[in-house]
Write a protein that holds these residues in place. Structure first.
Motif, PDB file in Angstrom:
ATOM      1  N   SER A 139      -2.369 -34.660 -20.559  1.00 36.16           N
ATOM      2  CA  SER A 139      -2.063 -35.367 -21.803  1.00 36.16           C
ATOM      3  C   SER A 139      -2.597 -34.582 -22.991  1.00 36.16           C
ATOM      4  N   ASP A 140      -1.705 -34.193 -23.902  1.00 38.99           N
ATOM      5  CA  ASP A 140      -2.146 -33.542 -25.135  1.00 38.99           C
ATOM      6  C   ASP A 140      -3.030 -34.475 -25.963  1.00 38.99           C
ATOM      7  N   ALA A 141      -2.726 -35.767 -25.933  1.00 32.79           N
ATOM      8  CA  ALA A 141      -3.528 -36.723 -26.697  1.00 32.79           C
ATOM      9  C   ALA A 141      -4.976 -36.745 -26.195  1.00 32.79           C
ATOM     10  N   LEU A 142      -5.146 -36.640 -24.874  1.00 31.32           N
ATOM     11  CA  LEU A 142      -6.495 -36.615 -24.324  1.00 31.32           C
ATOM     12  C   LEU A 142      -7.231 -35.348 -24.753  1.00 31.32           C
ATOM     13  N   THR A 143      -6.544 -34.214 -24.727  1.00 33.33           N
ATOM     14  CA  THR A 143      -7.178 -32.959 -25.152  1.00 33.33           C
ATOM     15  C   THR A 143      -7.686 -33.066 -26.581  1.00 33.33           C
ATOM     16  N   GLU A 144      -6.871 -33.618 -27.467  1.00 37.17           N
ATOM     17  CA  GLU A 144      -7.292 -33.745 -28.865  1.00 37.17           C
ATOM     18  C   GLU A 144      -8.413 -34.760 -29.012  1.00 37.17           C
ATOM     19  N   LEU A 145      -8.355 -35.842 -28.260  1.00 36.88           N
ATOM     20  CA  LEU A 145      -9.404 -36.856 -28.340  1.00 36.88           C
ATOM     21  C   LEU A 145     -10.749 -36.282 -27.907  1.00 36.88           C
ATOM     22  N   ALA A 146     -10.728 -35.415 -26.904  1.00 37.03           N
ATOM     23  CA  ALA A 146     -11.960 -34.841 -26.358  1.00 37.03           C
ATOM     24  C   ALA A 146     -12.450 -33.622 -27.121  1.00 37.03           C
ATOM     25  N   ARG A 147     -11.769 -33.240 -28.179  1.00 34.69           N
ATOM     26  CA  ARG A 147     -12.107 -32.002 -28.894  1.00 34.69           C
ATOM     27  C   ARG A 147     -13.587 -31.965 -29.293  1.00 34.69           C
ATOM     28  N   ASP A 148     -14.327 -30.952 -28.790  1.00 33.02           N
ATOM     29  CA  ASP A 148     -15.734 -30.708 -29.141  1.00 33.02           C
ATOM     30  C   ASP A 148     -16.654 -31.860 -28.763  1.00 33.02           C
ATOM     31  N   THR A 149     -16.252 -32.697 -27.831  1.00 33.89           N
ATOM     32  CA  THR A 149     -17.101 -33.828 -27.457  1.00 33.89           C
ATOM     33  C   THR A 149     -18.331 -33.341 -26.691  1.00 33.89           C
TER      34      THR A 149
END
Length: 250
Positions: free
Chosen positions: A165-175
């Motif tokens: 999921s691209d949305a998951l990748t963006e949500l997790a950015r630098d977490t």
């Protein structure tokens, strides 16, 4: 923030673990992420039955929500002091109906809402207690959400159940900590938009630049060592498997 793994087994409980459930604490506030099969019993090792402040349900498959029926009993039929005041419950559309149907014999059609204050989750940013949370729809056969939780300049991202999921990748950015499902095994299951395998979890963690990856939701029939090795091949940061009672300071 403190993250405690209450249960991390995927699909059904293992001999060692309840299904998905994770306790997040900060500033005296307790937020529970999911309450799958067996989680309510294990939760009581970490806090009292009536000490939760809010619950987030990533989706409505039984291994993520079914112990809410048992928790309804504990709150509605509390032996000392009568029913509890409603606790906020954040979940996909239809959460109240799903839990009422699963329970099957509530005193009235609205009994669930007498102890649970239901809020419908959509992709958005909002506050839960001291936390700022961001939710995004992810790739699963039912409506499902990943959540990013921020507090004091730190962040935790929980994938829930999802395929790539691209949305998951963006949500997790630098977490700071990425709690990511890895239910499938690379080279064995190839079913899109259901679950991630270890390699895919590692690839997402690398693309998102996460600081720590914790794999979870591995079913009892899957060898977690394989998924861990597959994730390691794709991600070179701190990496481990979730296990019951593990705790992380974030």
């Amino acid at each position: 923030m403190k993250l405690t793994v209450v249960g991390c087994s995927g699909s059904f409980p293992s001999a060692e673990s309840a299904c998905s459930s994770y306790l997040v604490e900060a500033d005296g506030f307790r937020l529970l992420l999911d309450m799958g099969n067996g989680a309510l019993g294990e939760l009581q090792r970490h806090c009292g039955l009536y000490d939760l402040d809010a619950i987030f349900l990533s989706h409505l498959h039984a291994d993520h929500c079914i112990d809410m029926c048992a928790y309804f009993v504990a709150r509605y039929y509390r032996h000392d002091g009568g029913p509890c005041a409603p606790i906020p419950v954040y979940g996909p559309e239809g959460t109240e109906h799903r839990l009422t149907t699963a329970y099957g014999d509530t005193p009235t059609a609205s009994s669930m809402s007498e102890v649970f204050d239901f809020h419908t989750v959509k992709p958005s940013t909002f506050e839960i207690g001291p936390f700022t949370v961001h939710t995004e729809r992810v790739a699963h056969p039912v409506e499902a959400y990943a959540i990013r939780i921020e507090y004091g300049g730190r962040s935790l991202t929980y994938s829930g159940d999802t395929g790539v999921s691209d949305a998951l990748t963006e949500l997790a950015r630098d977490t700071d900590l990425f709690l990511c499902e890895a239910a499938f095994t690379h080279g064995r299951e190839d079913i899109p938009d259901v679950h991630l395998n270890g390699r895919e979890a590692g690839e997402i963690a690398t693309r998102a630049g996460v600081r720590r990856l914790v794999l979870t939701h591995v079913p009892p029939w899957t060898d977690p060592a394989i998924n861990l090795a597959d994730a390691r091949a794709a991600y070179d940061g701190p990496l481990e498997l979730a296990a019951p009672r593990m705790a992380y300071d974030i």
